[in-house]
Structures are given as C-alpha cells and as structure tokens.
Write a protein that holds these residues in place. Sequence first.
Motif, PDB file in Angstrom:
ATOM      1  N   ALA A  85      -4.845 -11.242   6.334  1.00 16.10           N
ATOM      2  CA  ALA A  85      -4.925 -10.925   4.908  1.00 16.10           C
ATOM      3  C   ALA A  85      -6.154 -10.073   4.615  1.00 16.10           C
ATOM      4  N   ALA A  86      -7.277 -10.412   5.233  1.00 11.66           N
ATOM      5  CA  ALA A  86      -8.494  -9.621   5.013  1.00 11.66           C
ATOM      6  C   ALA A  86      -8.293  -8.181   5.464  1.00 11.66           C
ATOM      7  N   GLU A  87      -7.661  -7.986   6.614  1.00 12.67           N
ATOM      8  CA  GLU A  87      -7.421  -6.637   7.106  1.00 12.67           C
ATOM      9  C   GLU A  87      -6.480  -5.868   6.185  1.00 12.67           C
ATOM     10  N   ALA A  88      -5.454  -6.554   5.655  1.00 11.98           N
ATOM     11  CA  ALA A  88      -4.487  -5.883   4.788  1.00 11.98           C
ATOM     12  C   ALA A  88      -5.099  -5.482   3.456  1.00 11.98           C
ATOM     13  N   VAL A  89      -6.014  -6.287   2.953  1.00 12.87           N
ATOM     14  CA  VAL A  89      -6.535  -6.068   1.594  1.00 12.87           C
ATOM     15  C   VAL A  89      -7.855  -5.306   1.602  1.00 12.87           C
ATOM     16  N   CYS A  90      -8.683  -5.522   2.613  1.00 10.35           N
ATOM     17  CA  CYS A  90     -10.050  -4.987   2.572  1.00 10.35           C
ATOM     18  C   CYS A  90     -10.199  -3.605   3.205  1.00 10.35           C
ATOM     19  N   ALA A  91      -9.239  -3.168   4.022  1.00  7.15           N
ATOM     20  CA  ALA A  91      -9.323  -1.826   4.612  1.00  7.15           C
ATOM     21  C   ALA A  91      -8.840  -0.790   3.605  1.00  7.15           C
ATOM     22  N   ASP A  92      -9.313   0.458   3.792  1.00  2.00           N
ATOM     23  CA  ASP A  92      -8.855   1.529   2.912  1.00  2.00           C
ATOM     24  C   ASP A  92      -7.377   1.785   3.149  1.00  2.00           C
ATOM     25  N   PRO A  93      -6.578   1.815   2.090  1.00  3.06           N
ATOM     26  CA  PRO A  93      -5.136   1.978   2.275  1.00  3.06           C
ATOM     27  C   PRO A  93      -4.743   3.306   2.913  1.00  3.06           C
ATOM     28  N   ASP A  94      -5.598   4.317   2.780  1.00  3.94           N
ATOM     29  CA  ASP A  94      -5.273   5.632   3.355  1.00  3.94           C
ATOM     30  C   ASP A  94      -6.056   5.871   4.649  1.00  3.94           C
ATOM     31  N   ALA A  95      -6.422   4.774   5.340  1.00  4.30           N
ATOM     32  CA  ALA A  95      -7.264   4.916   6.534  1.00  4.30           C
ATOM     33  C   ALA A  95      -6.602   5.752   7.606  1.00  4.30           C
ATOM     34  N   ARG A  96      -5.286   5.705   7.697  1.00  4.71           N
ATOM     35  CA  ARG A  96      -4.587   6.463   8.735  1.00  4.71           C
ATOM     36  C   ARG A  96      -4.374   7.926   8.328  1.00  4.71           C
ATOM     37  N   ARG A 151     -20.117  -7.859  -9.127  1.00  4.21           N
ATOM     38  CA  ARG A 151     -20.335  -6.526  -8.556  1.00  4.21           C
ATOM     39  C   ARG A 151     -19.023  -5.735  -8.528  1.00  4.21           C
ATOM     40  N   ALA A 152     -17.941  -6.392  -8.116  1.00  3.10           N
ATOM     41  CA  ALA A 152     -16.652  -5.705  -8.036  1.00  3.10           C
ATOM     42  C   ALA A 152     -16.164  -5.289  -9.413  1.00  3.10           C
ATOM     43  N   ALA A 153     -16.445  -6.109 -10.426  1.00  3.20           N
ATOM     44  CA  ALA A 153     -15.986  -5.793 -11.785  1.00  3.20           C
ATOM     45  C   ALA A 153     -16.656  -4.540 -12.335  1.00  3.20           C
ATOM     46  N   ALA A 154     -17.795  -4.164 -11.761  1.00  2.00           N
ATOM     47  CA  ALA A 154     -18.471  -2.946 -12.213  1.00  2.00           C
ATOM     48  C   ALA A 154     -17.721  -1.686 -11.812  1.00  2.00           C
ATOM     49  N   GLU A 155     -16.725  -1.835 -10.928  1.00  2.00           N
ATOM     50  CA  GLU A 155     -15.888  -0.710 -10.513  1.00  2.00           C
ATOM     51  C   GLU A 155     -14.424  -1.075 -10.770  1.00  2.00           C
ATOM     52  N   PRO A 156     -13.998  -1.058 -12.046  1.00  2.00           N
ATOM     53  CA  PRO A 156     -12.685  -1.615 -12.402  1.00  2.00           C
ATOM     54  C   PRO A 156     -11.510  -0.926 -11.725  1.00  2.00           C
ATOM     55  N   ALA A 157     -11.569   0.364 -11.520  1.00  2.04           N
ATOM     56  CA  ALA A 157     -10.438   1.050 -10.882  1.00  2.04           C
ATOM     57  C   ALA A 157     -10.275   0.582  -9.440  1.00  2.04           C
ATOM     58  N   ARG A 161      -7.170  -1.635  -7.713  1.00  5.02           N
ATOM     59  CA  ARG A 161      -6.441  -1.247  -6.491  1.00  5.02           C
ATOM     60  C   ARG A 161      -6.460  -2.377  -5.461  1.00  5.02           C
ATOM     61  N   THR A 162      -7.604  -3.024  -5.329  1.00  9.44           N
ATOM     62  CA  THR A 162      -7.700  -4.143  -4.389  1.00  9.44           C
ATOM     63  C   THR A 162      -6.785  -5.286  -4.814  1.00  9.44           C
ATOM     64  N   ALA A 163      -6.767  -5.573  -6.108  1.00  4.68           N
ATOM     65  CA  ALA A 163      -5.912  -6.659  -6.608  1.00  4.68           C
ATOM     66  C   ALA A 163      -4.443  -6.358  -6.342  1.00  4.68           C
ATOM     67  N   ARG A 164      -4.056  -5.090  -6.479  1.00  2.00           N
ATOM     68  CA  ARG A 164      -2.650  -4.736  -6.216  1.00  2.00           C
ATOM     69  C   ARG A 164      -2.322  -4.882  -4.724  1.00  2.00           C
ATOM     70  N   ARG A 165      -3.272  -4.520  -3.853  1.00  2.00           N
ATOM     71  CA  ARG A 165      -3.027  -4.719  -2.419  1.00  2.00           C
ATOM     72  C   ARG A 165      -2.917  -6.211  -2.099  1.00  2.00           C
ATOM     73  N   HIS A 166      -3.756  -6.989  -2.739  1.00  2.36           N
ATOM     74  CA  HIS A 166      -3.713  -8.445  -2.569  1.00  2.36           C
ATOM     75  C   HIS A 166      -2.350  -8.988  -3.013  1.00  2.36           C
ATOM     76  N   ALA A 167      -1.882  -8.558  -4.176  1.00  3.58           N
ATOM     77  CA  ALA A 167      -0.580  -9.022  -4.672  1.00  3.58           C
ATOM     78  C   ALA A 167       0.547  -8.590  -3.740  1.00  3.58           C
ATOM     79  N   ALA A 168       0.465  -7.364  -3.237  1.00  5.28           N
ATOM     80  CA  ALA A 168       1.511  -6.881  -2.327  1.00  5.28           C
ATOM     81  C   ALA A 168       1.533  -7.703  -1.048  1.00  5.28           C
ATOM     82  N   HIS A 169       0.356  -8.017  -0.513  1.00  4.61           N
ATOM     83  CA  HIS A 169       0.301  -8.787   0.734  1.00  4.61           C
ATOM     84  C   HIS A 169       0.901 -10.168   0.542  1.00  4.61           C
TER      85      HIS A 169
END
Length: 638
Positions: A85-96, A151-157, A161-169
């Motif tokens: 789950a950490a790998e799915a949510v915490c890595a950049d989605p466009d890493a490849r 800290r994360a809330a200071a960057e809402p966009a 995006r992270t929350a959506r990846r979390h929900a998708a996972h």
Amino acid sequence: MTCRSGRRSRSDELAAARLRLLTPRQIADRLDDRFRLLTSGSRTVLPRQQTLRAVVDWSWDLLAEPERTVLRRLSVFAGGCDLAAAEAVCADPDARHPPAVAGPPAVADPRDVADLLGSLVDKSLVLAEPAGPAGMRYRMLETIHEYVTERAAAEPAARARTARRHAAHFTALAEEAEPLLRSAAQLPWIRRIETELDNLRAALHTALTHHDVDTAHRLNFALGWFWWLRNYRDEGAEWTDRVLAVTPPDPPVGSAHHWSLMRLQVLHIFLVAEGRDTVPFRTPEYAALSARITEAFGRGGPETARFPGMLWPMASFLTGDVLDFHAHLDTTVEACRRHGGDWELGVTLMLRTHVAIDITGGLPTVDADIAELHEIAHRVGDRWTRSQVASAAGELALSRGRYATARTEYEECLRLAREVGAHIEAPFALVRIAEASFCAGDFDEAERLLDQADREAEQYGGVYDVLSYSHLVASLIALFRGDLGRARSECDLARASAGKFTGPPQLTAGIDNIGAVLAAREHGPEAGLVLIAPALAAAVAGHCAERVLAALAETAAGQLAAADRPAEAVRVFAAATAWRAGHPRSVPEAAALADLPHRTLAALGPERYAGEQAAGAALGPPEAAELLTSTVLALTGT
C-alpha cells in the motif's frame, strides 16, 4: 523518551512539569491538541530540550525532500499500512514516465519507497511492526501523524492526489477480497479487511468528499457483504445512505446507473431489515420504492442473480406479505440457476428453505432444496453458507420432532458461525439448541444454554430477536415446571422484546399461546379460550407452519375439555393431530396432553368420540379457527 545515558531528557521534565499542573480531566480535554499541552515557549535551548513541536520541526528540517514526500503521503493512511500500500500510494504516479524537464521526481519509483520507509523507521518517525503472515505494517505515532497531516494540508492539490491514489488502492483491495470473503479461503481475507477497515473508511470518505460516485459505488458494493457478515450493519447502512445521497435519483431505466441505484437500494434494505420494526417501511414512499425494486429485479435477469440484487425479495417481506416473499424467492432461485454462481444460488435456496419451513404447507417442499444446499455448501466452502445450511437442516429436524438431529445441526451452525466470526449468529443458534433440549425434555440443559445465549447477545448484539426467543423458551420451561410467576415474567419479557422489532408471526403465536395457558391457569378455561381463539385465527392469517398451528389448537383443545365442551375439544385436537402429519409432539407437549383423549372419550362415549374425531381430522386450519371462534362466542358471549 530517555537519553542514551538512561537519564530523563529535558522534554521529559517539561512534560512532567506540565502534567503536575493539570487534573486528569484537564489532560483529557487537552489531548486533542498535543502540541499545545507540551509547549513551553522557550526558544533558547537546544532542539531536544525545546517543546515537542520544536523537536518535531527540527526532525522534519533534517529530512531529505524524498523522505518528507513519503511522510506527507503516509499521513493519508488511517491505522497504518503494509509495504504494498505504501508503494502504491507514496510513489509518484508518473514515475515510469519521467517529465521532459530535467531533474528526478521526489520519489522516482515504487521500489524507492521501501528504502525511504527504512530511513524514516531508523529516524523513529515511522514505526515498523510485525503483522504475522502479512509482513510488516508501518504507522506513525499520533503526535507525528498529526504534525505531518498539518504539513500535507499546506499542499492541498498534492494531498488530494494522494488521497485519490489511496482510495483507488483500497477500492481495488476491497474488490479483490469481495468474492474471496464468500469462499473457503475467506478467513485470511476477513482478517485483512478487518485490519484495513480504517483505510477503507477513509477511502469511502475520500470518494464522497471528492464526489467520485463511481468509486463510492464500487467500494460500497465490495464491502456490503463484509458489513453484514461481521455485524457492521448499522455502519454499512449509514455509508449506503451517504452514497445514495450523492447518486443521481432518476437515471434512465435499464442503464448502468439505473442498476447501480437499484442495487444500492436493495443493499440498504438488506443492512437495515433484520431485527428491526417494519412499521417505518409501511409507508406510501416505501411501497413505491418496493414496487420499483420488484419491477427491476422481478424479471429474473442477470442483475437478479448477483449480490446484492438477489436479495430484492426482502422488499416484499418488509411490506408484510410472506407469500409474496416466497414467490419472489422462487423467481430469484431460477434467475440464479441461469445467471448466478453457486454462492448466489445457495443463499437464495437457503432463504427459500427457511421461509418454506415457517409457512403453511411448506414443510413437504424443502427436502430437495436441503439436499442441494448441502452439495452447494460443500463446493463453495464458505463457512457462513455452511452454517446457514446446518441451521436450515436443524429447523427442519426440529419441525419433524427429531430433536437430537436438530441439536447436532445447530451445534454445527454455531461452530461455523464462530469460526467465520459471524458472532451475531451465535446467540440465536444457542437458543435453538436450547429449544431442541427443551423439546427433548432436558429443561436443565435448556436453561444453561439460554443463559449462555443471553450473555453472547449482550456481547455481540442482535438483542431484540434473540431475547424474544430466549424469553419465550424460558417461559415454556417455567410453565411446564409449574412456576406460573416465572412463566408470566418471562412471557412479558418476550412480548416486550418482540415489541421492539417486527418478529415473524410464529414468534407472536408462541407468546400468545403461553399467555392463553397462563390465563386459563389463573382465571379458568374460559379466560384462556378468549385469548387462544384470536391467536389461532391470527396465526392462520399469518400462514404459520402446521407445527405452530397445531400447538395453538392443542392448547385450545385442552381448554375446551376443561370448559365442558368435549365434542369441540375432540374435533380441534384431531385437527391438530392431522396437521402434524405424523411428526411427534415434543416431550413436554405429549406429557401435557396425555390424558386428554381419555377424558374426552369418557365424556362422549366411543361412538360419538369416533365421529367427532373423524370430523375434526378433516378440518383445515381456517375451519378449525372458525369452529373455535364460534364455540368461544357461544361460551362467553364475547
């Protein structure tokens, strides 16, 4: 926190000083703001000796940017996570697919997450804890989690995006688990969903707050059976309500959105129906919804053969017509044979079997379904299905007077329900085992089981329906022991519990039967007849099973004989005997009625006795109820 030397640090001393100034209540009131509680305001000492906030700030400043990124993204998890789950949510989605602009992304690849997590664990900002076969789980202390979330809330966009990846996972996880929760492989998957339940709740919350209706629907359907099985029914109903609130109410009939809406409506009914009063469902609005559900699913198409659509007959059950319910189950069984799998067919057959056992004329129809259910349960392996098949077999044996078999089947039901964690099923199984013991004449064992059922009902829920049956059986035990005060008290408790939900008509019939016996014992047979006549009429109107009708009629026969109406007593008793179709009475019932034939034979003589007996054996339940009503009217004038 202790220094490596073993001495208390300055931050420990600051915390202790603060706590000495506060009462326990004040500490509890301030725990929601952990930083303020421990803030000293000093800016002149070393970071480790400053406030907790400054210590965490200092630690944060020492992190490399990829570590900060992973930590911010980890804050989206609720209750921790595993490495996948950490790998799915915490890595950049466009890493490849690196951007054209030079410079690596903050977390270039999912495989980098493990290294960064290891670094954060080494720095005590993330805890790594063994989680059995699932491997390690990672989480932050609440204080750190609160800080990083800020800290994360200071960057809402980025946070969104992270929350959506979390929900998708976690949507993908729930959908992977859903069919396996109904299989022989269910136990580790049940544990996994329980472990991730807070993350799944967070994913649902994300889908709803981001108006992602499709994800909300997918998660809701994937979790629906889990909610019911593990007794999160109220919570599941609340989530379903929230999903319905964001679902367009009038999609084109037959469209995918239309079927999704209909399935949500059925799921909601399924989650709220059991053990509830159905009066709130007897409204014009609900009648219209029930009609729409019937129109959608009553045609027997593929949607009728999948969960939760296959449970659509419950809509007609809540309107109060058990025969409609049974007919709709027939439709669903045939749809599942054409379009569904073994599990879906098994559940609908099991529902049909339970209903058939409880309705007039149903008992002879269930043997083929029971045999097929045993085969399906063996193929599917789902412990809940197997437990319910055992329950249906136990109910069938109980109805046919095979009390040792009934006990064996209900004990298997209990074992499997506990194994799968369906703890809300256990108290009811215990009550049915107690009933089998009572019917076999073992009152002490029945009482012991009832006490155990009451304790488990208090622990696990399902209180009103279980307590009603438990008090009913306890009242019967007291009645046959001659303890009228205890019998009255337990009967009143059974009626009070039954008043908190809409119980089946056989429950009402059982309570009314005891009430009539008590009235006759306390005030004479006419007082009992005044109660038993409408009770039998109501049970006939409610399509109760012959076993239930026979018990009421036999009570009436005894009271008719005591009221010096031996001819009517013989007729009603002969009718009840015919309805039993050769199945024996329970040991207590047989003992209570043992001298009735002798008394009425002595009163009538052999010839008239035989004539009344033959006439009574030809009476169906409606005719017997009419005879009883007219006789009571002649006796009492009421």
